[in-house]
Enzyme design. Structure first.
Site, short mmCIF file in Angstrom:
data_model
loop_
_atom_site.label_atom_id
_atom_site.label_comp_id
_atom_site.label_asym_id
_atom_site.label_seq_id
_atom_site.Cartn_x
_atom_site.Cartn_y
_atom_site.Cartn_z
N GLN A 250 25.71 -78.11 -25.97
CA GLN A 250 25.31 -77.02 -26.86
C GLN A 250 24.78 -77.54 -28.19
OE1 GLN A 250 25.36 -73.60 -25.77
NE2 GLN A 250 25.52 -74.91 -23.96
N HIS A 253 20.98 -77.71 -28.88
CA HIS A 253 20.15 -76.54 -29.18
C HIS A 253 19.42 -76.71 -30.51
CE1 HIS A 253 20.68 -73.32 -26.18
NE2 HIS A 253 21.82 -73.91 -25.92
N GLU A 318 30.67 -68.17 -30.62
CA GLU A 318 29.79 -67.60 -29.60
C GLU A 318 30.30 -67.96 -28.19
OE1 GLU A 318 25.06 -67.83 -28.34
OE2 GLU A 318 25.93 -69.40 -29.60
N HIS A 319 30.52 -69.24 -27.95
CA HIS A 319 31.01 -69.71 -26.65
C HIS A 319 32.35 -70.40 -26.84
CE1 HIS A 319 26.49 -70.26 -26.43
NE2 HIS A 319 26.69 -69.45 -25.40
N ASP A 352 24.54 -70.12 -19.94
CA ASP A 352 23.21 -70.18 -20.55
C ASP A 352 22.10 -70.04 -19.53
OD1 ASP A 352 24.06 -70.48 -23.14
OD2 ASP A 352 23.72 -72.64 -23.25
N HIS A 412 28.19 -23.59 -41.90
CA HIS A 412 28.91 -23.96 -40.68
C HIS A 412 29.93 -22.87 -40.34
CE1 HIS A 412 27.20 -27.88 -41.59
NE2 HIS A 412 27.69 -28.39 -40.48
#
Length: 438
Positions: A250, A253, A318-319, A352, A412
């Site tokens: 990862q 990235h 995230e992961h 992924d 109302h």
């Protein structure tokens, strides 16, 4: 009690750089708003050196591209898309419309309506992210979206054929060879030749993310995405080599992708760190993974799994990959994560690329309050009400009148009053004479 073996010095955009990104994005958006296609073409030429006669890729051209690819590539794309489609379909089937008679003559219900038009942004740059085509197009189509317009930029002046094939096979209705802020603005605002969409989904660089932020409200978005993140929880049973490989999977990235290890074993943690240093020089993506590990990598050693899970929750990563003897404990103990990957047989890279769950996930701690992209994001949950019993409407009318007047909403209250009068025995004190209600 925890010990930190590696801290993250952290390198990020300073205030002036961030303001620079905001200014560029603001300028492009406003020009696209005013000038439409001409502004889109201007910035495509400026940023991507790309100004074809039409940004729209013809269906025949897409089919020719698919036919020219190696059969194995096409087969793999179709298999992955089948996995994504299957999981999205399971999600869809979990969302039930209903109608219930909550009291005599009072019916309440909800149903799920697909968004009519969505945009799927698939970035180019260094990596051709074909997987993002699966996640943003297949999922939208399973939800029932009528028109999915996909945008992906050329890569160094060439068509990204694998990405185009993935978008076409996923069912994109339109494929635009267009990227960057100009693509996001064109989809969100519409131009003479590019239809406006109702929701934008897909990852992108800092400029794309900022464009989505500035346009949010005029168009829906999936989420505010930051750099990819991984957090690995490992106990004494974990294989340090696998831990290291998965951390770097990862980190590649981008140079700002955080990679965090939390372990109950100092021995496993130190061995994993040694493996990282040995693996990095031989990685073709060391120019990304190296700075990511150096500047954003962290290693923590904790007393036990309870402490590991608690510390992991503070990251809201995230992961989260769980390499422990009993990985499913994380399902019970953890609360803040985008996606869990349980056990040595599972890895974040599966999520992924191939397994079928959506890889567009919350980053920068936003997993505390949101999940990732899923089929429900492309649906609007709407409600409806019907009162068929006159006595029930009279009761509700009286209740509405009283509660609305507590809030000083006289209009109302009167809507309730007229039903209490029509369907019950109430009077209307706010008129000179009770009207004939027929």
């Amino acid at each position: 009690m925890s010990k930190q073996l590696k801290a993250a010095p952290g390198v990020s955009l300073d205030a002036s750089e961030q303001e620079g990104v905001r200014d560029v994005v603001r300028t492009v958006i406003e020009e696209v708003r005013r000038e439409g296609d001409s502004a889109v073409r201007k910035y495509s030429a400026q940023f991507d050196n790309w100004s074809p006669d039409s940004f729209l890729l013809g269906r025949d051209q897409a089919e020719e591209i698919v036919a020219a690819l190696p059969q194995q590539v096409v087969s793999d794309i179709l298999e992955v898309q089948a996995n994504v489609r299957q999981f999205a379909q399971l999600q869809l089937e979990s969302m039930h419309s209903f109608e219930s008679e909550v009291s005599p003559g009072v019916f309440l219900g909800q149903k799920h309506l697909p968004i009519r038009a969505t945009g799927a942004y698939v970035p180019g740059g260094r990596y051709a992210l074909t997987a993002s085509a699966h996640m943003t197009v297949v999922t939208a189509k399973v939800a029932g979206v009528e028109r999915v317009t996909a945008c992906t930029p050329p890569i160094r002046g060439e068509l990204p054929v694998a990405t185009i094939a993935a978008l076409h096979l996923a069912g994109a209705d339109e494929i635009l060879m267009l990227g960057g802020v100009q693509a996001v603005a064109a989809l969100a605002l519409g131009t003479e030749t590019i239809g406006r969409v109702d929701l934008l989904a897909g990852p992108g660089n800092a400029y794309v993310a900022e464009a989505k932020r500035q346009l949010f409200g005029e168009v829906g978005i999936d989420l505010f995405a930051g750099p990819t993140e991984i957090l690995v929880i490992a106990d004494e049973h974990a294989d340090p080599f696998i831990v290291a490989v998965d951390l770097l999977s990862q980190a590649e990235h981008g140079p700002d992708s955080p990679a965090v290890l939390i372990s109950t074993s100092e021995d496993v943690a130190r061995q994993a760190m040694e493996h990282v240093e040995k693996l990095l020089p031989g990685m073709s993506t060391n120019d990304m993974a190296g700075p990511a590990w150096r500047d954003h990598g962290q290693v923590h050693v904790v007393e036990d799994l309870d402490e590991a899970f608690a510390l992991a929750d503070t990251f809201a990563s995230e992961h989260v990959q769980v390499l422990t003897a009993e990985p499913r404990l994380a399902l019970e103990r953890m609360h803040h994560y985008g996606a869990l990957f349980l056990g040595e047989g599972t890895c974040v890279s599966y999520g992924d690329k191939v397994i079928g769950t959506n890889h567009v996930l919350p980053t920068r701690g936003s997993a505390r309050y949101t999940g990732g992209l899923w089929v429900g994001k492309y649906l609007r949950t709407v409600t409806y009400q019907e009162v068929t019993d006159p006595a029930a409407s009279a009761r509700l009318g009286e209740l509405c009148g009283r509660t609305a007047r507590v809030e000083r909403f006289e209009g109302h209250a009167r809507s309730g009053d007229v039903r209490a009068a029509k369907f019950g025995d109430a009077t209307l004190p706010w008129v000179d004479q009770t009207p004939v209600l027929s």
